[in-house]
Design a protein around this motif. Structure first.
Motif, PDB file in Angstrom:
ATOM      1  N   ALA A  62       0.818  -1.210   0.000  1.00 50.75           N
ATOM      2  CA  ALA A  62       0.000   0.000   0.000  1.00 50.75           C
ATOM      3  C   ALA A  62       0.856   1.266   0.000  1.00 50.75           C
ATOM      4  N   ILE A  63       1.972   1.235   0.717  1.00 51.71           N
ATOM      5  CA  ILE A  63       2.855   2.402   0.766  1.00 51.71           C
ATOM      6  C   ILE A  63       3.491   2.654  -0.598  1.00 51.71           C
ATOM      7  N   PHE A  64       3.955   1.584  -1.254  1.00 56.35           N
ATOM      8  CA  PHE A  64       4.553   1.765  -2.582  1.00 56.35           C
ATOM      9  C   PHE A  64       3.535   2.348  -3.557  1.00 56.35           C
ATOM     10  N   ALA A  65       2.277   1.911  -3.448  1.00 55.11           N
ATOM     11  CA  ALA A  65       1.239   2.456  -4.317  1.00 55.11           C
ATOM     12  C   ALA A  65       0.958   3.914  -3.992  1.00 55.11           C
ATOM     13  N   ALA A  66       0.883   4.238  -2.691  1.00 53.70           N
ATOM     14  CA  ALA A  66       0.574   5.612  -2.284  1.00 53.70           C
ATOM     15  C   ALA A  66       1.673   6.581  -2.702  1.00 53.70           C
ATOM     16  N   ILE A  91      -1.420   4.545   5.812  1.00 51.18           N
ATOM     17  CA  ILE A  91      -2.405   3.958   4.916  1.00 51.18           C
ATOM     18  C   ILE A  91      -3.724   3.825   5.666  1.00 51.18           C
ATOM     19  N   SER A  92      -4.747   4.492   5.175  1.00 51.11           N
ATOM     20  CA  SER A  92      -6.042   4.473   5.846  1.00 51.11           C
ATOM     21  C   SER A  92      -6.677   3.091   5.755  1.00 51.11           C
ATOM     22  N   PRO A  93      -7.216   2.561   6.876  1.00 51.06           N
ATOM     23  CA  PRO A  93      -7.906   1.272   6.820  1.00 51.06           C
ATOM     24  C   PRO A  93      -9.342   1.379   6.337  1.00 51.06           C
ATOM     25  N   HIS A  94      -9.826   2.588   6.110  1.00 46.76           N
ATOM     26  CA  HIS A  94     -11.224   2.801   5.751  1.00 46.76           C
ATOM     27  C   HIS A  94     -11.334   3.261   4.298  1.00 46.76           C
ATOM     28  N   PRO A  95     -12.163   2.609   3.494  1.00 50.40           N
ATOM     29  CA  PRO A  95     -12.243   2.932   2.062  1.00 50.40           C
ATOM     30  C   PRO A  95     -12.584   4.387   1.762  1.00 50.40           C
ATOM     31  N   LEU A  96     -13.343   5.049   2.644  1.00 42.18           N
ATOM     32  CA  LEU A  96     -13.775   6.413   2.372  1.00 42.18           C
ATOM     33  C   LEU A  96     -12.840   7.473   2.959  1.00 42.18           C
ATOM     34  N   VAL A  97     -11.784   7.040   3.647  1.00 40.85           N
ATOM     35  CA  VAL A  97     -10.846   7.982   4.255  1.00 40.85           C
ATOM     36  C   VAL A  97      -9.525   7.914   3.496  1.00 40.85           C
ATOM     37  N   PRO A  98      -9.031   9.047   3.001  1.00 43.62           N
ATOM     38  CA  PRO A  98      -7.799   9.014   2.200  1.00 43.62           C
ATOM     39  C   PRO A  98      -6.572   8.703   3.051  1.00 43.62           C
ATOM     40  N   ASP A  99      -5.527   8.211   2.391  1.00 42.39           N
ATOM     41  CA  ASP A  99      -4.243   8.017   3.052  1.00 42.39           C
ATOM     42  C   ASP A  99      -3.674   9.379   3.465  1.00 42.39           C
ATOM     43  N   THR A 100      -2.722   9.349   4.400  1.00 43.11           N
ATOM     44  CA  THR A 100      -2.093  10.574   4.891  1.00 43.11           C
ATOM     45  C   THR A 100      -0.625  10.581   4.500  1.00 43.11           C
TER      46      THR A 100
END
Length: 271
Positions: free
Chosen positions: A130-134, A210-219
């Motif tokens: 997830a981090i590499f994608a973000a 990486i946000s665990p919630h689909p509707l909350v963006p990553d930080t």
């Protein structure tokens, strides 16, 4: 449900529940008589209860303010082993990948072997994925240094400034004790000072969650390394630190690089 498969399955549900749950993981959950889960997702329990008769959440009850996190992991293991002995098959499910940046599953594997409980591990989308994608980076482009924050400091591990580094569990650096309270800025000073021995104060680093919630963006919080402690009000246990390379490494083998596109060089390597 059918009792096919081993008595104990350890699996990861990915970083964002239930979007990241694999088909393989869902099949194991449907076959289990009990799912023991460590996950922060808001809809996790309802989703699991629709697929398994017994769901036991541990996250809300196992962590105690100021207590050693190892005690929590022992509780995870004792609960799971008891269930696997009494009414298999059982699933131990946790967010991310079960063997990346997690100690409890390794302890669980050791205890299961001691009890002679056959166990399988199923992969999940990890924090690394997830981090590499973000950050939109390829860790194999130049290589990657990967460390856990506290281990980095305790071992005084050196870093190569010509390679990017990813430092996990920055929010809990320097302690094995659990707390939901935010850390003071000086709690991150040892990490900052260790990195300042290698990188310039102006070197830009990125704290990422990486946000665990689909509707909350990553930080993503970008800051000069010298100002890392200023992020203290934001940094919690879920944050990692991306440290880009400070400079490129000069090419060490020009002849080898030229041979990469040379048909004759390839022919010499073929049988």
């Amino acid at each position: 449900p059918p009792s096919s498969g081993p008595p104990l399955t350890i699996l990861g549900t990915g970083m964002r529940f239930p979007d990241h749950v694999t088909l393989e993981a869902e099949a194991a959950i449907r076959q289990a008589r009990e799912v023991i889960v460590v996950d922060t997702g808001l809809a996790t329990l309802d989703w699991l209860r629709a697929r398994c008769p017994i769901v036991t959440p541990l996250l809300q009850t196992a962590y105690v303010e100021g207590d050693n996190r190892l005690h929590t992991y022992h509780h995870f293991v004792a609960t799971t082993i008891t269930a696997a002995l009494n009414h298999p098959p059982v699933v131990f499910a946790m967010s991310g990948h079960p063997l990346i940046s997690a100690y409890a599953p390794f302890l669980l594997l050791d205890v299961a072997r001691a009890f002679g409980i056959p166990t399988r591990v199923q992969a999940g989308i990890s924090s690394l994925d997830a981090i590499f994608a973000a950050l939109e980076v390829d860790p194999l482009l130049t290589g990657l240094q990967l460390h856990e924050a506290t281990d980095l400091l305790l071992q005084r591990r050196p870093l190569q400034p010509d390679l990017p580094a990813l430092i996990l569990q920055v929010g809990t650096v320097g302690t094995l004790l659990h707390s939901d309270r935010r850390r003071r800025p000086d709690a991150f000073a040892p990490l900052r000072d260790h990195l300042l021995r290698i990188y310039a104060p102006s070197h830009t680093v990125v704290a990422v969650h990486i946000s665990p919630h689909p509707l909350v963006p990553d930080t993503r919080l970008q800051v000069a390394l010298a100002d890392l402690c200023d992020l203290a009000p934001e940094l919690h246990a879920g944050f990692s630190l991306w440290v880009p390379a400070a400079h490129d490494r000069p090419l060490g083998d020009a002849a080898g690089a030229a041979a990469l596109t040379d048909p004759d060089a390839l022919e010499e390597q073929l049988g």
